[in-house]
Scaffold this active site. Sequence first.
Site, PDB file in Angstrom:
ATOM      1  CG  ASP A  78      -5.554  -5.088  -1.661  1.00 54.45           C
ATOM      2  OD1 ASP A  78      -4.356  -5.318  -1.892  1.00 54.45           O
ATOM      3  OD2 ASP A  78      -5.999  -4.962  -0.509  1.00 54.45           O
ATOM      4  CG  ASN A 115      -1.387  -4.832  -2.889  1.00 59.13           C
ATOM      5  OD1 ASN A 115      -1.026  -5.227  -1.796  1.00 59.13           O
ATOM      6  ND2 ASN A 115      -1.324  -3.557  -3.229  1.00 59.13           N
ATOM      7  CD  GLU A 123      -1.883  -2.327   0.900  1.00 55.94           C
ATOM      8  OE1 GLU A 123      -2.418  -2.936  -0.052  1.00 55.94           O
ATOM      9  OE2 GLU A 123      -1.126  -2.888   1.707  1.00 55.94           O
TER      10      GLU A 123
END
Length: 553
Positions: A280, A238, A157
Amino acid sequence: MPAKDYAATRYSGLSQITTANAPRLRAVWSFSTGVLGGHEGQPLVVGSTMYVVTPFPNVLYAFDLTHEGYPLKWKYRPDVNPSSVGIACCDAINRGAVYSGGKIIYNLLDGHTVAVDAVNGRELWKTQIADIGQGETTPMAPFVAGNRVIVGPSGGEFGIYGWVKGLDLATGKILWTAHNMGPDSLMLARPGRGRYVADPNIGVTTWSGDSWRRGGAPVWGWISYDPQLDLIYFGTGNPGPYNTEQRPGENKWTNSVLARRPGDGSLVWAYQFTPHDSWDFDSNAEMILADLVVGGRLRKVLVHFDKNGFAYTLDRVTGELLVAEPFANVTWAKGVNRTSGVPIVDTTKITGASRGDVKGICPSLEGGKSPASPAAYSPRTGLFYTATNNLCMNFAAAPVTRIPGTPYIGATTPYMVGPGGNGGAFIAWDAARGRKVWEIKEKFPVWSGSVVTAGDVVFFGTLDGWFKAANARTGRQLWKFKVGSGVMGAPISFRGPDGKQYVAIYAGIGGDWFLLSGDVRSDDPADVRPPADFAAELGRHTSQGGIVWIFGL
């Protein structure tokens, strides 16, 4: 080691606790870690000592199992940079320690791996492996294969450039670093040699421009190892950012399983579960190794429950796809092409900034199963046991610019409970055929790991604070105990110095659920966040904790 064995089975060969006597289990010991936070991972028992690692500040406890009350032998308090708490994506958790060569080895949140003398708690070495300035934190449990300590980062992230590293067990020196995308030279990939048959520099050509440099692919989950093949297996997370339109292409090797040589890190084969991930769907969940009869033939396989809702059975020698079937409610794809191994995507569920708010995507980005919730495999029953989530989401992507050390996401993703109204379930799975054998439905998503024993008893915990035992063959509930806080850790079973079988578990809600369950932390007057709509009642059943429990007959 965290998963009991190299194959990551989380299977205990102990059989004193049976389906007949499990209802008589009782608490025999508990201990407060003194830390409020997400207690993921599992205790570690080596000989007559139990080792426990807390969430930040990552204190290591050693308990003496030979004396009444299991008194503390020693406590190791590392120096951990508090800035890492603000960098960690999803709570300041830790997934546990590993024992090898007289050392307890674990990761600190701030990007260091430490080795501690297992007898006296003295620090033996400390190595910086990650850069919190780039958004890299290190909550994963290290893995030891031979004389290599294998470690990786969180930070998908934050747009990190994902990697895995091999450290020397004796000294902590970094011996190799392998990136998960980019040029072959940085991926330690040699196309055309051995079983790695991908096109040259596929880690660059499947990305737009230099987007691979900030493309994520963290390694924060679990690792397994086949000593005969000399291969480690791990999943990658991801790609960044969530807005897919900033990274056209398949984005290899995000959302993949990679097979590498532990000695030098060289890439032998890779398989991508979710190319050009729009949702994700990290693939950091464990890769369980087993020998199963698939299609009438005994195969060396790898079994993986992906966040994308499909359970995969692969040939672990070659990476060939053998089985891929949904174990959770799936709407983003209609299946997986057995020949190409590529998902058959429902194009109405593809996300991106230009597509607006895409509704009704199942599973949510919490996954059909969380990678933080490791499954177990029993060679007695031939079944795999895993926690599952029944959540869906809407997904509105937006353009985002990367600033090192800050979130690089670009999406709003509210959740809702999926069909049936139960937030999750605990299931038994036949990986040779790709089918669910039984399930125990739960009101809330199930986020714990599991352990299964030779007594045909399987253990798991729930977010609303129950620790449960079930018949591993039928799914019939045998026993439950309220442990005081939601369970996100993984149970273990061990033989004590007295020769008796015990089961241990952490209680301490946190992780994503600290962000979603509302006011569960009473020591912070400012923490009055409302709960997420889909889990509005969770705070009625749990608050944050930090407890180690041991149960016996």
